[in-house]
Design a protein around this motif. Sequence first.
Motif, PDB file in Angstrom:
ATOM      1  N   ALA A 127       6.779 -26.176   2.529  1.00  0.00           N
ATOM      2  CA  ALA A 127       7.337 -25.814   3.506  1.00  0.00           C
ATOM      3  C   ALA A 127       8.989 -25.452   3.277  1.00  0.00           C
ATOM      4  CB  ALA A 127       7.243 -26.687   4.758  1.00  0.00           C
ATOM      5  N   PHE A 128       9.621 -26.379   2.642  1.00  0.00           N
ATOM      6  CA  PHE A 128      11.190 -26.002   2.146  1.00  0.00           C
ATOM      7  C   PHE A 128      11.082 -24.597   1.358  1.00  0.00           C
ATOM      8  CE2 PHE A 128      12.308 -30.585   2.587  1.00  0.00           C
ATOM      9  CZ  PHE A 128      12.797 -30.481   3.905  1.00  0.00           C
ATOM     10  N   ALA A 129      10.202 -24.840   0.159  1.00  0.00           N
ATOM     11  CA  ALA A 129      10.191 -23.424  -0.570  1.00  0.00           C
ATOM     12  C   ALA A 129       9.978 -22.216   0.114  1.00  0.00           C
ATOM     13  CB  ALA A 129       8.903 -23.531  -1.765  1.00  0.00           C
ATOM     14  N   GLU A 130       9.004 -22.375   1.099  1.00  0.00           N
ATOM     15  CA  GLU A 130       8.868 -20.822   1.892  1.00  0.00           C
ATOM     16  C   GLU A 130       9.948 -20.813   2.723  1.00  0.00           C
ATOM     17  OE1 GLU A 130       5.489 -19.348   5.367  1.00  0.00           O
ATOM     18  OE2 GLU A 130       5.249 -21.333   4.423  1.00  0.00           O
ATOM     19  N   ARG A 131      10.476 -21.637   3.522  1.00  0.00           N
ATOM     20  CA  ARG A 131      11.703 -21.430   4.323  1.00  0.00           C
ATOM     21  C   ARG A 131      12.832 -20.699   3.425  1.00  0.00           C
ATOM     22  NH1 ARG A 131      14.060 -26.329   7.493  1.00  0.00           N
ATOM     23  NH2 ARG A 131      11.400 -26.492   8.178  1.00  0.00           N
ATOM     24  N   GLU A 133      12.728 -19.174   0.526  1.00  0.00           N
ATOM     25  CA  GLU A 133      12.450 -17.813   0.248  1.00  0.00           C
ATOM     26  C   GLU A 133      12.708 -16.789   1.337  1.00  0.00           C
ATOM     27  OE1 GLU A 133       8.562 -15.184  -1.649  1.00  0.00           O
ATOM     28  OE2 GLU A 133       8.431 -17.395  -1.315  1.00  0.00           O
ATOM     29  N   ARG A 134      12.134 -17.463   2.479  1.00  0.00           N
ATOM     30  CA  ARG A 134      12.401 -16.288   3.666  1.00  0.00           C
ATOM     31  C   ARG A 134      13.677 -16.227   3.973  1.00  0.00           C
ATOM     32  NH1 ARG A 134       8.972 -18.824   6.676  1.00  0.00           N
ATOM     33  NH2 ARG A 134      10.505 -20.226   7.664  1.00  0.00           N
ATOM     34  N   ALA A 135      14.554 -17.004   3.819  1.00  0.00           N
ATOM     35  CA  ALA A 135      16.122 -17.143   4.132  1.00  0.00           C
ATOM     36  C   ALA A 135      16.799 -16.280   3.031  1.00  0.00           C
ATOM     37  CB  ALA A 135      16.495 -18.306   3.884  1.00  0.00           C
ATOM     38  N   ASN A 136      16.281 -16.370   1.824  1.00  0.00           N
ATOM     39  CA  ASN A 136      16.864 -15.586   0.630  1.00  0.00           C
ATOM     40  C   ASN A 136      16.491 -14.002   1.072  1.00  0.00           C
ATOM     41  OD1 ASN A 136      17.715 -14.610  -1.913  1.00  0.00           O
ATOM     42  ND2 ASN A 136      15.570 -14.784  -2.552  1.00  0.00           N
ATOM     43  N   GLN A 137      15.263 -13.670   1.339  1.00  0.00           N
ATOM     44  CA  GLN A 137      15.018 -12.172   1.872  1.00  0.00           C
ATOM     45  C   GLN A 137      16.003 -11.832   2.908  1.00  0.00           C
ATOM     46  OE1 GLN A 137      10.779 -12.550   2.697  1.00  0.00           O
ATOM     47  NE2 GLN A 137      10.338 -12.323   0.407  1.00  0.00           N
TER      48      GLN A 137
END
Length: 673
Positions: A127-131, A133-137
């Motif tokens: 979940a941290f990795a997905e969050r 990545e989304r914040a990076n985008q």
Amino acid sequence: MISSLSDVPLFAGLSPADCAALEQHMQRCDFVPQSVIVREGSAGDAAFLILSGQVAVRRKDPDSGVEFLLSELGPGQMFGEMALLTKKPRAASVVAIEPTSCAKLARADFERVMRDHPEVALGMAAAFAERLERANQHAGVDFVSLGRVRIDPRVLQLVPGSLVTEHQAVPIAFCNNRLTLAMTNPNNIVAFDDVRRILKGVMIEPVIVTEDDFRRFMSTTYAQLTVKAEPTVPRPPGRPAATVAAGAKASATAIIDLLQSDLVRELQLAADTQEPAAETKQDLMSASEDAPIIRLANSILGLAIKQGASDIHIEPMEGDVTIRFRIDGVLQVVQRLPKKVQLGLISRVKILSRLDIAEKRLPQDGRISVMMESKPIDFRVSTVPGKWGEKVVMRILDKSNTHLGLDKLISHAPTLALVRAMVAQPYGIVYVTGPTGSGKTTTLYSALAEINDPGVNISTAEDPIEYDLPGVTQIQVKADIGLTFAAVLRAFLRQDPDVLLVGETRDKETAHTAVEAALTGHLVFTTLHTNSAAVAFTRLTEMGIEPFLVSSSTIGVIAQRLARRLCQSCKEPYAAEPASCAFFGLPAGTTLYRGRGCASCGGSGLKGRIGIYEVMKMNAELRQMVGRGTRAEEIHAAALANGMVDLKGYAAMLLTEGLTTVEEVASVVSIES
């Protein structure tokens, strides 16, 4: 609404018994809208699982004190767990947007779950990795691996090693006055301030690097590359400590000179190859011959070309000079320069444009020719006197655009075939209508390119001449000496022409001469400023042209607009709203598209522009209606009945194909329902 922990993906690996036991340790909390659930800077003593409702995660900017939105979370998502893991104060505030219910998990219970159930820890890591990545985008900040990046050793010397170590921020690239800074924390505002003290006037673009990667790079590659770079900028031994900062700035300036020379070599200014014989010597020597000013002007031109800008605005303000680029039809602030560069920068642009740099009271127009990557590009320059100094606007004219065919502009095959059929006619007039900046000139030039042949005599009257067309006679209109559109057009008729292009039909004389040329066996292209194809006939009647002449001479009318194109790399589908479907005549629930935002489009979700067309080809019924002076609304309705696709219909096709958005269409097309 979450009814059980087993419905949450994070806890899906737990057995029903474990879920039930964990639920007993959770405390249910209800929050009304706008209530603060956790506050930034407070101690992290619990994590929260959202059962229903929605919350906003906000963080306060330390400089301005303004809170900005990081993300919004809904049922099944957690917040507050980061503070439990790091044992640091909370980094953001969480506020309920609507009535919200949460399950509160105390620190002791949270740690027990993480210790006894590794599958939950793995789920939380995912979940941290997905969050992240989304914040990076959304933020437009990319990740890099320092081991895979080729770094010029000179770039590393731009920032002193002490600052690199202190802020864990290493420079990895420099191009077009833009420094790419690899940082473990791209929100470190102090790092940006310290770098800007060394590199004044440089734009900084942060990218993210992991701490392990940074430490590995510093212990191996960094030392090797800095040793290689030492001969480039020598440092005398025994220099006093007090001169270290000044020496760092001088070193950085010298290295930037070397790096900027790459762009200067690439951008060959045609004006620099000629002798500036007509300039005012005193102003030239005092303001515009400084090497930094020359590099700054060249960098602005080069950066605008690289970013695909259509216009450059140099705007003196009270305390600075604002540089703005128009990209995809929208103005964007690129940089704010110190006020002291204003005189030199504007004088440099005026010199390149062959303008009188001593004249600051009157508007002036000029032109700059450059070569970028072996491609000829012109800048149409206009200056006007403002309160805080002369404002300069440069329109970028990429001459390679003239080689675009109509198939590159018009994506709808039947509309493309209709336009090509109109262009292929032996005589008559084709009108192209639309507001300023809607792409009328590009459409006309693309049409000429399709029929340009050594056996065809093509002549154009333009104001100004935007592109050089090979094999075409082009004349610049000069109304102050009597060389008007009508005068040029009358002269063309004695030059054995086949095809004529009139840049704009502005008055009765020009319109009447164009109609006469069409009726005597010539193919004429021209533009009008109207909102739709049918209104073109009303406009010609207002100019005093007899309706029967208009009906017999017109081949057709093309109305067009330009909308920003949806980024094809990050577009995502969604079900259209009922109001949008009803307005565009689409079935209920039609799938449309919107941009999520990615690195390719700079986070905007839009990249490039696309044309919206309305093509009305004349037939017997329409000619009779125009000849009788029928109202534009009735002509438009008759054309629709005969199969014409209007602006609204063409826009609907672009929407369903995922080429633009409803918001973009609404911003450029005004259609009566």
